[in-house]
Enzyme design. Structure first.
Site, mmCIF file in Angstrom:
data_model
loop_
_atom_site.group_PDB
_atom_site.id
_atom_site.type_symbol
_atom_site.label_atom_id
_atom_site.label_comp_id
_atom_site.label_asym_id
_atom_site.label_seq_id
_atom_site.Cartn_x
_atom_site.Cartn_y
_atom_site.Cartn_z
ATOM 1 N N ASP A 1 49.754 42.998 48.268
ATOM 2 C CA ASP A 1 51.008 43.673 48.148
ATOM 3 C C ASP A 1 50.543 45.054 48.829
ATOM 4 O OD1 ASP A 1 52.758 42.190 46.802
ATOM 5 O OD2 ASP A 1 52.182 42.780 44.918
ATOM 6 N N LYS B 1 40.877 43.292 49.183
ATOM 7 C CA LYS B 1 40.343 43.356 47.722
ATOM 8 C C LYS B 1 41.062 42.823 46.622
ATOM 9 C CE LYS B 1 42.441 45.611 45.311
ATOM 10 N NZ LYS B 1 43.303 46.264 44.417
ATOM 11 N N THR B 2 40.408 42.212 45.880
ATOM 12 C CA THR B 2 41.138 41.807 44.680
ATOM 13 C C THR B 2 40.145 40.802 43.918
ATOM 14 O OG1 THR B 2 43.034 40.624 43.223
ATOM 15 C CG2 THR B 2 42.706 40.149 45.798
ATOM 16 N N ARG C 1 49.026 52.180 41.470
ATOM 17 C CA ARG C 1 49.920 50.870 41.882
ATOM 18 C C ARG C 1 51.221 51.536 42.746
ATOM 19 N NH1 ARG C 1 48.053 46.004 41.097
ATOM 20 N NH2 ARG C 1 46.686 45.759 39.383
ATOM 21 N N GLY D 1 44.581 47.324 41.476
ATOM 22 C CA GLY D 1 43.560 46.825 40.610
ATOM 23 C C GLY D 1 42.027 47.119 41.009
HETATM 24 P P1 FBP Z 1 45.112 43.582 42.297
HETATM 25 O O1 FBP Z 1 45.725 42.312 42.660
HETATM 26 O O2 FBP Z 1 45.745 44.623 42.618
HETATM 27 O O3 FBP Z 1 43.544 43.524 42.980
HETATM 28 O O4 FBP Z 1 45.112 43.458 40.819
HETATM 29 C C1 FBP Z 1 44.807 42.171 40.046
HETATM 30 C C2 FBP Z 1 44.514 42.488 38.490
HETATM 31 O O5 FBP Z 1 43.239 42.669 38.195
HETATM 32 C C3 FBP Z 1 45.079 41.250 37.933
HETATM 33 O O6 FBP Z 1 44.310 40.155 37.489
HETATM 34 C C4 FBP Z 1 45.674 41.606 36.685
HETATM 35 O O7 FBP Z 1 46.852 41.012 36.243
HETATM 36 C C5 FBP Z 1 46.315 42.898 36.971
HETATM 37 O O8 FBP Z 1 45.553 43.289 38.204
HETATM 38 C C6 FBP Z 1 46.374 43.959 35.929
HETATM 39 O O9 FBP Z 1 46.971 45.139 36.452
HETATM 40 P P2 FBP Z 1 46.675 46.729 35.897
HETATM 41 O O10 FBP Z 1 45.478 47.220 36.141
HETATM 42 O O11 FBP Z 1 47.910 47.279 36.382
HETATM 43 O O12 FBP Z 1 46.906 46.437 34.338
#
Ligand code: FBP
Length: 565
Positions: free
Chosen positions: A185, A211-212, A154, A90
């Site tokens: 991940d 990152k997140t 992803r 994300g």
């Molecule tokens: P990351 O852990 O990859 O940084 O993503 C977190 C996030 O923003 C979550 O808060 C949310 O549930 C998810 O991504 C949503 O994913 P997508 O962008 O695939 O809809």
């Protein structure tokens, strides 16, 4: 023909002039530092898991912690290197500054160093889709939000074929080092790739960057992941505005779900900043083994109590990951995951979604069947949507705020004398998620991400592989930040994924004995009955230092000596 630059706003044009502050250790560039190897870092995994970890990561387990110190001697890296960067998962504010920091670190050292960016996340490595990054094209992206410069994805690199393809593409492009910007991940993937390349005797470095926005990639070596600061400032502005609206109109209950796939850090931080009436923290609900109906009962209780004193309004914050913290709901999700993976071929043969849904539901044990059937029908379907490539249920698509709202409403109708709450309980629901992921990074995130990228260049130029770029002492001004690397394998433990034990970088959940949570507990009763709301307003980039350099309450409390000063 001149290259078309991207469209930028007046604010971004001004923001381009912002020069991130580098930690003092890098004052004279990457050449004037020396990496000091510390002791082997103790893994976060249990003792038995450590021996299994050692088996899997034969070449990258047991590495020392690295700390960079200023050095009088100048190390010149004569041979130019080619480095690739990829965003994984994300979006999070500040990603472009990781690229900028990495680019500057590399170029200051040797003008011939090359940086390429794989497009669209890890799948870009497999498809060999990349762009070469130049000073000219990078300039419009400095200090901007989003990942649009090279995009993200992803895709998980896991099969032997994918590993081999990755290796061949890195070799074909003569890439010496790969920087993977990602969450738990993605950094697990980075550790696997580092190990794989070492096993193949290839002299290539792999460096991870934390990152997140969720803030759950943190441990004793990583104080916070980038993006959390900006995202929580954005959500806090929105929630603060709602609190003010609620207090002005005094007629609605607002149910607000906030992003954060697993941990409730975002919700906790936003609640500390805005002081709403009800806040659900998933980790506490798990610790208390609450059922869904108990959660609903608790919310209803506060609504009724406020109603008694004429307050038919309020704000409730719900973490996106809540559902997985309610034991019976978790059991339900695990059971559905198992059915989806065991019966994958049978399900694929069914044409309609309805057919698939019935197939899965009929395979559930009766207790779980009854539970899912007790949920509103549109929510039931959301539980069956595709899993992400890491096997996680996509919680951003489950409308928990609507689920709770409907259940609370039902409960209120049961409680009230003939329709008592029909007019009193007027509600509005919101999901604030994607709104916070690509904001223009705060000063903290702009500095932090630039330093993480710059630090990554120092790690890979010094030949380190299997490390996470680590910047510590973040409560201090950036000049005093400590830089170095933490072996990725030390952050791993065993988790169940797709029904199997897997080594993954450990996710940090809200610590119920930690200071941020305690601070919240100390105040929540008062917040529930009063209007203690705070409206923090929009994030500021210019103005008093106290405001523009503000860090999150979570970081401040976690690192405060006393109790949350
Ligand atoms: P990351 O852990 O990859 O940084 O993503 C977190 C996030 O923003 C979550 O808060 C949310 O549930 C998810 O991504 C949503 O994913 P997508 O962008 O695939 O809809």
């Amino acid at each position: 023909m001149t290259k078309k630059s991207i469209n930028i706003s007046e604010l971004q044009a001004e923001r381009k002039k912002f020069k991130p502050v580098l930690p003092d250790v890098f004052k004279k560039g990457v050449a004037c530092i020396s990496p000091v190897k510390g002791k082997t870092v103790r893994s976060l995994a249990s003792v038995t898991d450590q021996s299994k970890l050692k088996e899997i990561f034969k070449n990258t387990y047991g590495l020392p912690k690295i700390t960079f110190r200023k050095s009088r001697s100048v190390i010149v890296f004569k041979t130019p290197v080619k480095v690739a960067i990829v965003f994984s998962g994300g979006q999070a504010p500040g990603g472009h500054n990781v690229i900028a920091g990495l680019f500057d670190g590399l170029r200051e050292n040797n003008k011939k160093n090359i940086l390429i960016g794989y497009i669209g996340g890890p799948s870009g490595i497999l498809k060999n889709k990349y762009k070469t990054i130049s000073k000219e094209i990078l300039k419009d992206y400095r200090n901007t939000g989003g990942f649009d410069f090279i995009q993200s994805g992803r895709t998980k690199i896991e099969t032997p074929e994918q590993f081999s393809l990755l290796k061949n593409n890195l070799l074909a492009n003569k890439v010496d080092a790969l920087v993977i910007v990602g969450g738990d991940d993605s950094n697990t993937n980075a550790a696997m790739i580092a190990e794989y390349l070492k096993k193949k005797n290839l002299d290539k470095c792999v460096i991870g960057v934390p990152k997140t926005i969720d803030g759950d990639l943190k441990n004793k070596h990583v104080e916070i992941s980038f993006g959390f600061d900006t995202a929580t400032k954005i959500y806090s502005e929105l929630v603060g505005n709602i609190c003010r609206d609620v207090n002005s109109a005094r007629k609605y209950w607002h149910f607000v779900r906030l992003m954060g796939r697993s941990a409730s850090h975002i919700t906790l931080e936003v609640s500390l900043k805005t002081q709403p009436n009800i806040v659900l923290i998933g980790e506490e609900i798990l610790a208390k083994s609450m059922t869904l109906s108990k959660v609903v009962e608790n919310i209803t209780d506060v609504i009724v109590k406020r109603s008694y004193i004429g307050k038919n309004f309020g704000v409730i914050l719900i973490p996106e990951g809540l559902i997985e913290f309610i034991p019976e709901m978790k059991e339900l999700i695990v059971a559905i995951n198992d059915i989806l993976s065991v019966s994958i071929h049978d399900i694929a043969k069914l044409n309609s979604f309805e057919g698939k849904e019935n197939f899965v539901l009929n395979k559930l044990p009766s207790k779980l069947y009854n539970l899912i059937k007790s949920l509103p029908a549109n929510i039931t379907s959301q539980f069956l949507l595709d899993r992400d490539p890491h096997g996680n249920v996509q919680l951003s698509f489950i409308d928990t705020e609507k689920l709770l709202l409907e259940m609370v409403h039902k409960e209120l109708l049961k409680l009230g004398e003939a329709g008592e709450y029909k007019d009193k309980f007027l509600s509005v629901s919101h999901f604030f998620g994607y709104e916070g992921r690509c904001g223009i990074p705060s000063n903290f995130d702009a500095n932090y991400t630039y330093a993480l990228g710059y630090n990554a260049s120092a790690l890979l130029l010094n030949g380190f592989t299997g490390y996470l770029s680590s910047i510590k002492n973040l409560v201090k001004p950036p000049k005093q930040w400590e830089c170095g690397g933490i072996p990725l394998t030390t952050m791993m433990n065993i988790e169940k994924r797709d029904g199997k034990d897997k080594f993954v970088v450990q996710k940090a959940l809200v610590d119920l004995s930690g200071k941020p949570f305690k601070k919240f507990v100390e105040n929540r009763d008062e917040w529930s009955m009063t209007e203690s709301y705070i409206s923090p307003g929009p994030m500021q980039y210019f103005g008093p230092k106290k405001i523009i350099n503000m860090i999150t309450k979570t970081l401040r409390y976690e690192h405060s000596k006393g109790f949350c000063e």
